[in-house]
Design an enzyme around this catalytic site. Structure first.
Site, PDB file in Angstrom:
ATOM      1  CG  ASN A  32     -42.445 -73.452  10.621  1.00  0.00           C
ATOM      2  OD1 ASN A  32     -43.086 -73.874  11.889  1.00  0.00           O
ATOM      3  ND2 ASN A  32     -41.921 -72.350  11.266  1.00  0.00           N
ATOM      4  CE  LYS A  39     -44.606 -67.701  10.802  1.00  0.00           C
ATOM      5  NZ  LYS A  39     -42.664 -67.912  11.537  1.00  0.00           N
ATOM      6  CG  ASN A 237     -42.446 -62.978  19.887  1.00  0.00           C
ATOM      7  OD1 ASN A 237     -41.775 -62.809  20.735  1.00  0.00           O
ATOM      8  ND2 ASN A 237     -43.376 -63.398  19.664  1.00  0.00           N
ATOM      9  NE  ARG A 267     -41.987 -69.975  24.383  1.00  0.00           N
ATOM     10  CZ  ARG A 267     -41.313 -70.089  23.817  1.00  0.00           C
ATOM     11  NH1 ARG A 267     -39.956 -69.964  22.896  1.00  0.00           N
ATOM     12  NH2 ARG A 267     -41.980 -69.954  22.703  1.00  0.00           N
TER      13      ARG A 267
HETATM   14  P1  ADP Z   1     -39.685 -65.151  15.808  1.00  0.00           P
HETATM   15  O1  ADP Z   1     -39.147 -66.080  14.656  1.00  0.00           O
HETATM   16  O2  ADP Z   1     -39.422 -65.843  16.514  1.00  0.00           O
HETATM   17  O3  ADP Z   1     -41.509 -64.761  15.697  1.00  0.00           O
HETATM   18  P2  ADP Z   1     -38.144 -63.204  15.376  1.00  0.00           P
HETATM   19  O4  ADP Z   1     -36.942 -63.624  14.640  1.00  0.00           O
HETATM   20  O5  ADP Z   1     -38.918 -62.104  13.307  1.00  0.00           O
HETATM   21  O6  ADP Z   1     -39.188 -64.276  15.835  1.00  0.00           O
HETATM   22  O7  ADP Z   1     -37.942 -61.940  15.832  1.00  0.00           O
HETATM   23  C1  ADP Z   1     -39.652 -60.875  15.896  1.00  0.00           C
HETATM   24  C2  ADP Z   1     -39.027 -59.719  17.194  1.00  0.00           C
HETATM   25  O8  ADP Z   1     -37.522 -58.934  16.640  1.00  0.00           O
HETATM   26  C3  ADP Z   1     -39.989 -58.875  17.208  1.00  0.00           C
HETATM   27  O9  ADP Z   1     -40.788 -59.462  18.715  1.00  0.00           O
HETATM   28  C4  ADP Z   1     -39.207 -57.373  17.304  1.00  0.00           C
HETATM   29  O10 ADP Z   1     -39.095 -57.503  18.819  1.00  0.00           O
HETATM   30  C5  ADP Z   1     -38.022 -57.820  16.932  1.00  0.00           C
HETATM   31  N1  ADP Z   1     -37.300 -56.729  16.195  1.00  0.00           N
HETATM   32  C6  ADP Z   1     -37.922 -56.957  14.723  1.00  0.00           C
HETATM   33  N2  ADP Z   1     -37.364 -55.278  13.853  1.00  0.00           N
HETATM   34  C7  ADP Z   1     -36.589 -55.222  14.878  1.00  0.00           C
HETATM   35  C8  ADP Z   1     -35.893 -53.727  15.520  1.00  0.00           C
HETATM   36  N3  ADP Z   1     -36.138 -53.275  13.824  1.00  0.00           N
HETATM   37  N4  ADP Z   1     -35.174 -53.416  16.390  1.00  0.00           N
HETATM   38  C9  ADP Z   1     -36.225 -54.127  17.325  1.00  0.00           C
HETATM   39  N5  ADP Z   1     -36.500 -54.908  17.205  1.00  0.00           N
HETATM   40  C10 ADP Z   1     -36.604 -55.265  16.188  1.00  0.00           C
END
Ligand code: ADP
Length: 424
Positions: A32, A39, A237, A267
């Site tokens: 990725n 990644k 995110n 966003r």
């Molecule tokens: P991406 O792949 O889009 O970067 P992820 O699916 O890994 O994102 O999600 C990241 C987001 O998940 C973080 O910015 C946070 O807001 C949320 N997050 C992660 N762990 C927790 C948790 N334990 N409780 C609440 N929100 C969480």
């Protein structure tokens, strides 16, 4: 090089099997590639187990970092390298060295394919595709509609092709799952000639996740994907919703770009398009400045300064009103999309939450579903509070529609699709 603790235990690797039994090459390296990061995961598709994973970040800077975690034999110690990694070629070379150090080198005859996440496949790529010069040219032609993502994806592909020119390289497109959307959902109501001349339409993203999660949700219900209608809420995110009828996507919230739809970490999601030219006129902002505003300085971060839901919940608990407002705007939009996709589908069997927020933030799930009891939707507070890596139902037994938490696994899905293509 220092050693730190690795990521949380891996479901797939925990079920690690007798790999020696596999005869045909069965490993897939999933890449990725972003503009400044790569990644990767190495999976064995004879059983879906993960052999290694890692990332290279801050490529092109002095402070690049590679973190590599071998998962063979239950090993989880992450190895880190610091120091400048000038470009994607150097990044992939470093990854190849780390893999080789674990006996998992890219020259291994056990490697069946390299699967690449490609963000934008336009209308042409409806399926995973073995990459050749013509496919590369088409991904390049899509750069104007995916200027941030496709160039980075291309860099990763070209680097991997140079490293193993003999190996099938497969592109798995974020947009592919959404190509089944009917015109009524995919068209913007703007002048058709202008739209077509510039390939402006709703493409949708996160398709690999929506495909995986909708299928896993069917499995959780003990049904075939063809039998169920699911609303998938991918809340990371970046965030998007999709309406999936009988395994096929019929609507999704992201559009020409990933900016449309739900409130996200940085966003805005949906805004009146007039906001853009209003800002040009009254604030003298350029197109690029507005692009940055809406993509990087909006959403949760724009509303309260934080984009991490954990931090937002902490602030709310401490009585912070801006954090509470951000949460409310986020949940209000989410609820609107659940209602909209309920109407699109007519009958809904499950609402599935996934990705960082969807899998972990019980208060988001509760707030989004509360008030929808008339639609057959409800959350059981006890079930919703349980933390687990497993797919699970968090609605009470009496609810007509299941509310599910289904952890996504885009890498496994990319590996599966790539392997299915090359192994016939
Ligand atoms: P991406 O792949 O889009 O970067 P992820 O699916 O890994 O994102 O999600 C990241 C987001 O998940 C973080 O910015 C946070 O807001 C949320 N997050 C992660 N762990 C927790 C948790 N334990 N409780 C609440 N929100 C969480």
């Amino acid at each position: 090089m220092s050693t730190t603790t690795g990521p949380s235990p891996d479901r797939a690797a925990a079920e690690a099997p007798d790999r020696a039994a596999a005869e045909a090459p069965s490993r897939v390296l999933v890449l990725n590639s972003g503009s400044s990061s790569v990644k990767y995961q190495l999976l064995d598709m004879s059983d879906g187990s993960r052999l290694a994973l890692g990332l290279v970040e801050r490529i092109g800077e002095e402070t690049s970092r590679l973190a590599h975690t071998p998962l063979l034999d239950g090993g989880r110690a992450t190895r880190e390298r610091f120091g400048p990694v000038p470009d994607h070629a150097a990044a992939l070379k470093a990854v190849a060295e780390e893999l080789a150090a674990d006996g998992l080198g890219l020259d291994s005859p056990e490697l069946a394919a390299i699967g690449h996440r490609v963000v934008h496949g336009g209308l042409r790529f409806t399926e995973p595709t073995v990459i050749d010069d013509e496919v590369l040219a088409e991904i390049e032609r899509l750069v104007p509609v995916a200027p941030l993502h496709n160039p980075a994806n291309l860099l990763g592909i070209r680097t991997a092709m140079a490293l193993r020119p003999d190996l099938p390289q497969v592109a798995v497109f974020d947009t592919a799952f959404h190509t089944t959307m009917p015109e009524a959902a995919a068209r913007y109501a703007i002048d058709v000639e202008t739209a077509d001349a510039h390939r402006i339409r709703r493409y949708g993203f996160h398709g690999t996740s929506h495909a995986y999660v909708s299928r896993e949700t069917a499995k959780l219900l003990g049904k075939e994907p063809e039998e169920v209608n699911v609303i998938v809420l991918h809340l990371g995110n970046g965030a998007s919703a999709s309406a999936v009828r009988g395994g096929r996507c019929v609507d999704t919230s992201m559009g020409l770009t990933p900016l449309e739809g739900l409130v996200m970490g940085t966003r805005s999601g949906d805004v009146d398009p007039a906001v853009t030219f209003h800002l040009m006129r009254v604030a003298d902002m350029s197109a690029d400045e507005i692009d940055t505003l809406l993509n990087k300085k909006s959403g949760l971060v724009g509303l309260c300064g934080d984009n991490d839901m954990r931090e937002i919940r902490r602030r709310i608990d401490a009585g912070d009103e801006r954090a509470a407002l951000a949460f409310d705007v986020y949940v209000h939009r989410l609820k609107k999309y659940i209602g909209a996709y309920y109407a699109v589908l007519g009958r809904v069997d499950a609402v599935a939450f996934t990705a960082g927020v969807g899998e972990n933030a019980a208060p988001v799930r509760e707030a989004a579903i509360t008030g929808l009891e008339e639609l057959g939707l409800a959350v059981d507070a006890g079930l919703n509070a349980v933390r687990s890596d497993e797919p699970r139902i968090v609605s009470p037994e009496y609810a007509r529609v299941a509310v599910a938490v289904v952890p996504t696994d885009e890498e496994l899905e990319i590996a599966r699709q790539s392997y299915a293509l090359v192994s016939g």
